[in-house]
Design a protein around this motif. Structure first.
Motif, PDB file in Angstrom:
ATOM      1  N   GLN A 220      12.871 -60.816 -39.728  1.00  0.00           N
ATOM      2  CA  GLN A 220      11.528 -60.558 -40.282  1.00  0.00           C
ATOM      3  C   GLN A 220      10.673 -61.776 -39.966  1.00  0.00           C
ATOM      4  OE1 GLN A 220      10.877 -57.561 -42.072  1.00  0.00           O
ATOM      5  NE2 GLN A 220      12.891 -56.999 -41.335  1.00  0.00           N
ATOM      6  N   VAL A 221      10.086 -61.797 -38.785  1.00  0.00           N
ATOM      7  CA  VAL A 221       9.472 -63.035 -38.298  1.00  0.00           C
ATOM      8  C   VAL A 221       7.961 -63.104 -38.506  1.00  0.00           C
ATOM      9  CG1 VAL A 221      11.269 -63.466 -36.585  1.00  0.00           C
ATOM     10  CG2 VAL A 221       9.263 -62.110 -35.948  1.00  0.00           C
ATOM     11  N   GLU A 222       7.369 -62.131 -39.227  1.00  0.00           N
ATOM     12  CA  GLU A 222       5.942 -62.258 -39.519  1.00  0.00           C
ATOM     13  C   GLU A 222       5.710 -63.551 -40.292  1.00  0.00           C
ATOM     14  OE1 GLU A 222       7.758 -59.615 -40.318  1.00  0.00           O
ATOM     15  OE2 GLU A 222       6.695 -57.733 -39.931  1.00  0.00           O
ATOM     16  N   GLY A 223       4.701 -64.289 -39.893  1.00  0.00           N
ATOM     17  CA  GLY A 223       4.423 -65.570 -40.535  1.00  0.00           C
ATOM     18  C   GLY A 223       5.046 -66.722 -39.783  1.00  0.00           C
ATOM     19  N   ILE A 224       6.106 -66.442 -39.045  1.00  0.00           N
ATOM     20  CA  ILE A 224       6.735 -67.479 -38.229  1.00  0.00           C
ATOM     21  C   ILE A 224       6.109 -67.462 -36.835  1.00  0.00           C
ATOM     22  CG2 ILE A 224       8.917 -68.354 -37.311  1.00  0.00           C
ATOM     23  CD1 ILE A 224      10.229 -66.582 -39.578  1.00  0.00           C
ATOM     24  N   VAL A 225       5.855 -66.267 -36.332  1.00  0.00           N
ATOM     25  CA  VAL A 225       5.115 -66.118 -35.083  1.00  0.00           C
ATOM     26  C   VAL A 225       3.873 -65.290 -35.392  1.00  0.00           C
ATOM     27  CG1 VAL A 225       7.203 -66.230 -33.688  1.00  0.00           C
ATOM     28  CG2 VAL A 225       6.309 -64.001 -34.355  1.00  0.00           C
TER      29      VAL A 225
ATOM     30  N   GLU B 219       1.176 -62.318 -35.496  1.00  0.00           N
ATOM     31  CA  GLU B 219       1.525 -60.900 -35.677  1.00  0.00           C
ATOM     32  C   GLU B 219       1.749 -60.179 -34.357  1.00  0.00           C
ATOM     33  OE1 GLU B 219      -0.184 -56.906 -37.927  1.00  0.00           O
ATOM     34  OE2 GLU B 219      -1.331 -58.765 -37.971  1.00  0.00           O
ATOM     35  N   PHE B 220       0.895 -60.427 -33.361  1.00  0.00           N
ATOM     36  CA  PHE B 220       1.032 -59.671 -32.117  1.00  0.00           C
ATOM     37  C   PHE B 220       2.311 -60.035 -31.368  1.00  0.00           C
ATOM     38  CE2 PHE B 220      -0.796 -63.518 -30.430  1.00  0.00           C
ATOM     39  CZ  PHE B 220      -0.437 -63.576 -29.089  1.00  0.00           C
ATOM     40  N   LEU B 221       2.824 -61.254 -31.609  1.00  0.00           N
ATOM     41  CA  LEU B 221       4.060 -61.649 -30.935  1.00  0.00           C
ATOM     42  C   LEU B 221       5.292 -60.988 -31.551  1.00  0.00           C
ATOM     43  CD1 LEU B 221       3.505 -65.449 -30.192  1.00  0.00           C
ATOM     44  CD2 LEU B 221       3.294 -63.513 -28.647  1.00  0.00           C
ATOM     45  N   THR B 222       5.135 -60.334 -32.714  1.00  0.00           N
ATOM     46  CA  THR B 222       6.275 -59.598 -33.272  1.00  0.00           C
ATOM     47  C   THR B 222       6.625 -58.401 -32.413  1.00  0.00           C
ATOM     48  OG1 THR B 222       4.897 -58.222 -34.727  1.00  0.00           O
ATOM     49  CG2 THR B 222       5.694 -60.307 -35.619  1.00  0.00           C
ATOM     50  N   LEU B 223       5.780 -58.078 -31.433  1.00  0.00           N
ATOM     51  CA  LEU B 223       6.093 -56.996 -30.496  1.00  0.00           C
ATOM     52  C   LEU B 223       7.092 -57.448 -29.427  1.00  0.00           C
ATOM     53  CD1 LEU B 223       2.546 -55.469 -29.902  1.00  0.00           C
ATOM     54  CD2 LEU B 223       4.301 -54.703 -31.483  1.00  0.00           C
TER      55      LEU B 223
END
Length: 686
Positions: free
Chosen positions: A303-308, A310-314
């Motif tokens: 669950q990497v939202e906030g670490i990268v 938002e668009f990079l969660t793709l």
């Protein structure tokens, strides 16, 4: 034998651990195996420094299940502990003020472990009793056994243990029996320990026995991890096949990635990893949470939202950084300064990589653009800093399949697609087949048409209109061709206003009734070669309806009916013929109606003039009644006129044929209406 109480300032820490860590209780295995790996790596370091002169030998960490005894054992051949070290590291939990502890960390299980170094005590989430049998690597050390039954009381005694290292034995509690299932432990080890830096064994490898007709254990350990995963290796030593093979290991059911970025930085923070660009054509949500976050090869979260951003969660892949604490809340990650530096760095690396691919092999980049577009649009929409970089490698594609940078396309259309006010008009289509005739009409004028058929193209248009100076995007079917890019004042129709009104009323009366759909009819002089009837949809209104799917607070537009303009070409022979025929068929019936209508309208105008200086409450009741009576009389004559035109229109096959042809061109003629059109077409041909 030594007995004592664990040094905590609360009567019993273990119910607290169980209560507040229960939702994350599976991480106990990660903590236990991580501790074993750490102990092993410390011994390796001591050996390298010459402080440990013995043989390292096999340093595999073993995880063993004993379902009869109800135990899970984690064994290592690391540094082990002396009795004094057990007392220091196990018996003293370094915090005080249990009330503050409960209040501050009540909502987050991981924070309790990470903040207080309670990794070992996470074992009590699933165990009713824990034993440590350990022997230090130091010469002359004696083996000791520590045991605790989940109360502050513990016991330390001498033990028999030939080899250095530690065995942690967890006696699994009755309410956690699922952790005595082989499949469950295999699943957790694969999830959390797949890339730990020391071999981790669980059970034995199996092979098929033709004699027993089943899979049987061999004498080889079943190693569940890759101790040197790809991201830890030097990029120059790797080939494309290595990256593709690793991707298949991470995502066995996915398509091959388009390309990847190997991250490797040691200043101002430590970060390694590999990020892959998957093929994304639609459905953003299916693509999220495919980045795995590690800390020194130990799995933390996906669950990497906030670490990268938002668009990079793709993106898919792995990020590993010792600067990201192993046990932290996502709220902590989102506010941590180091994490934000990492996020900024990754964004820059992604942008740099895309730009280098674009510059080095534009042809290959263009071939992958349709899969990349969604990702890049998402990035430009959500990160201002990313737009500043992406504007140099983001592409626009026209209906011919040619690709242009923003600057290239602006140069292409500057000479031909400016309106009379100096605005640069970007024409676009969303479906080449459905909007074919509109595209063709634009091309016949010498205009270029973009193809914007992606999931985020409508929001992207809104953004680009703000970024591009004096520019507007207009869909090719949003108006007649001469009004898409207005070069000069529109040509006036030769028809009188009354003729235009009658034509509009005639066609509007025959428009089909469609759910949540409105039709507005207007008459324009489009030239004899243009189509007789054209359907257009207002660009702004249609765009607002489409945007309502993406943005909260715009539901109002989503609820509104679709509104279409029916444009009648007064220059076309068929429209002229309909007008002439209708005038011939309805003139006699309309004469007395129009005469009466004009009289009543003149009377109403006089009444309005007479009452114009008065407020409504200053009018007498007779004044109000007189005006209401006149308005009613005007409406009655209009209704009579409409009825005459409707009756004529209902019998005129050319009107219906022209309307149906326009609807058919826009994919709006279906079912019974389409069947009637086909039958009428055959009759007209006869």
């Amino acid at each position: 034998m030594q007995k004592g109480n664990i040094g905590v300032t609360t009567e019993n820490i273990f119910p607290v651990i169980k209560k507040f860590l229960y939702s994350d209780h599976e991480i106990f295995l990660r903590e236990m195996v991580s501790n074993a790996v750490d102990a092993t790596q410390k011994l390796k370091t001591l050996a390298q420094q010459g402080e440990f002169k013995g043989e390292l030998g096999d340093v595999t960490v073993h995880v063993t299940l004993d379902t009869d005894k109800g135990t899970i054992t984690i064994s290592d051949r690391g540094i082990g502990m002396t009795e004094e070290e057990i007392d220091k590291y196990i018996n003293q939990i370094a915090f005080s003020g249990v009330n503050d502890f409960l209040e501050k960390y009540k909502d987050n299980a991981n924070n309790i472990i990470g903040h207080f170094g309670l990794g070992f005590y996470s074992s009590f989430m699933v165990a009713k009793k824990v034993e440590i049998v350990t022997k230090s690597y130091k010469e002359g050390s004696k083996a000791v056994k520590w045991s605790c039954d989940g109360s502050p009381a513990y016991e330390i005694d001498e033990a028999e243990k030939e080899d250095r290292g530690s065995d942690i034995i967890l006696y699994v509690d009755d309410d956690c029996k699922e952790f005595l299932e082989k499949e469950k432990i295999q699943q957790l080890l694969t999830k959390y320990c797949k890339f730990m830096a020391v071999p981790v064994a669980f059970g034995k490898k199996q092979e098929w026995s033709s004699e027993k007709k089943e899979m049987v254990d061999t004498d080889k350990d079943n190693i569940i991890n890759d101790v040197e995963p790809l991201w830890t290796k030097t990029p120059s030593t790797l080939k494309d096949e290595d990256y593709q093979s690793f991707y298949r290991t991470l995502y066995p059911m996915s398509d091959e990635p388009m390309f990847w970025i190997h991250l490797n930085v040691d200043y101002p923070f430590n970060l390694t990893g590999i990020l892959y660009f998957p093929r994304i054509k639609s459905n953003l949500d299916l693509q999220r949470n495919k980045i795995q976050l590690y800390c020194n090869q130990v799995f933390v979260t996906d669950q990497v939202e906030g670490i990268v951003p938002e668009f990079l969660t793709l993106l898919h892949g792995v990020i590993d950084s010792p600067d990201i604490p192993l046990n932290v809340s996502r709220s902590y990650l989102q506010s941590d300064r180091e994490v934000k530096k990492i996020s900024t760095y990754i964004t820059k690396k992604v942008a740099d990589r895309l730009l280098s691919i674009f510059k080095e092999d534009r042809k290959q980049y263009e071939e992958k653009w349709d899969d990349l577009k969604l990702f890049i649009n998402y990035g430009m929409l959500s990160e201002e800093s990313f737009y500043d970089k992406a504007k140099d490698f983001a592409l626009l594609k026209d209906v011919e399949g040619k690709y242009f940078t923003f600057d290239e396309y602006k140069t292409l259309i500057e000479g031909s697609q400016k309106d009379k006010d100096g605005n640069l008009i970007y024409l676009y289509a969303t479906d080449k087949e459905e909007q074919y005739s509109y595209i063709q009409a634009a091309k016949d004028k010498g205009y270029s048409v973009l193809l914007l058929d992606g999931q985020l193209d409508v929001p992207a248009i809104q953004m680009l209109e703000q970024k591009f100076e004096k520019s507007r995007f207009t869909r090719v079917d949003s108006d007649i061709i001469d009004r898409l890019i207005v070069k000069e004042d529109a040509k006036k129709s030769e028809l009188s206003q009354e003729q235009c009104d009658n034509l509009s009323a005639l066609f509007k009366s025959q428009m089909p009734k469609m759910d949540k759909t409105e039709f507005m009819v207007q008459v324009d002089a489009l030239g004899a070669e243009a189509r007789p009837v054209i359907i257009t949809q207002n660009e702004w209104m249609r765009r607002m309806k489409e945007m309502s799917r993406f943005q909260q607070g715009m539901n109002f537009y989503g609820q509104m009916p679709d509104s279409f303009n029916i444009v009648l070409n007064s220059d076309h022979d068929l429209v002229k013929r309909v007008l002439a025929d209708s005038e011939g068929a309805t003139t006699e019936a309309l004469k007395p109606i129009e005469s009466e209508l004009k009289g009543q309208e003149a009377r109403l105008a006089a009444i309005n003039q007479q009452q114009s200086g008065k407020k409504y409450d200053e009018l007498t009741q007779d004044d109000k009644d007189m005006k209401a009576e006149c308005e009613k009389a005007v409406q009655e004559q209009k209704d009579k006129k409409q009825a005459v035109l409707s009756d004529y229109g209902a019998k005129n096959d050319i009107i219906h044929q022209l309307i149906d042809l326009a609807l058919l061109q826009n994919g709006m003629l279906k079912g019974e209406a389409l069947d009637k059109f086909l039958k009428r077409s055959v009759d007209l041909i006869k």
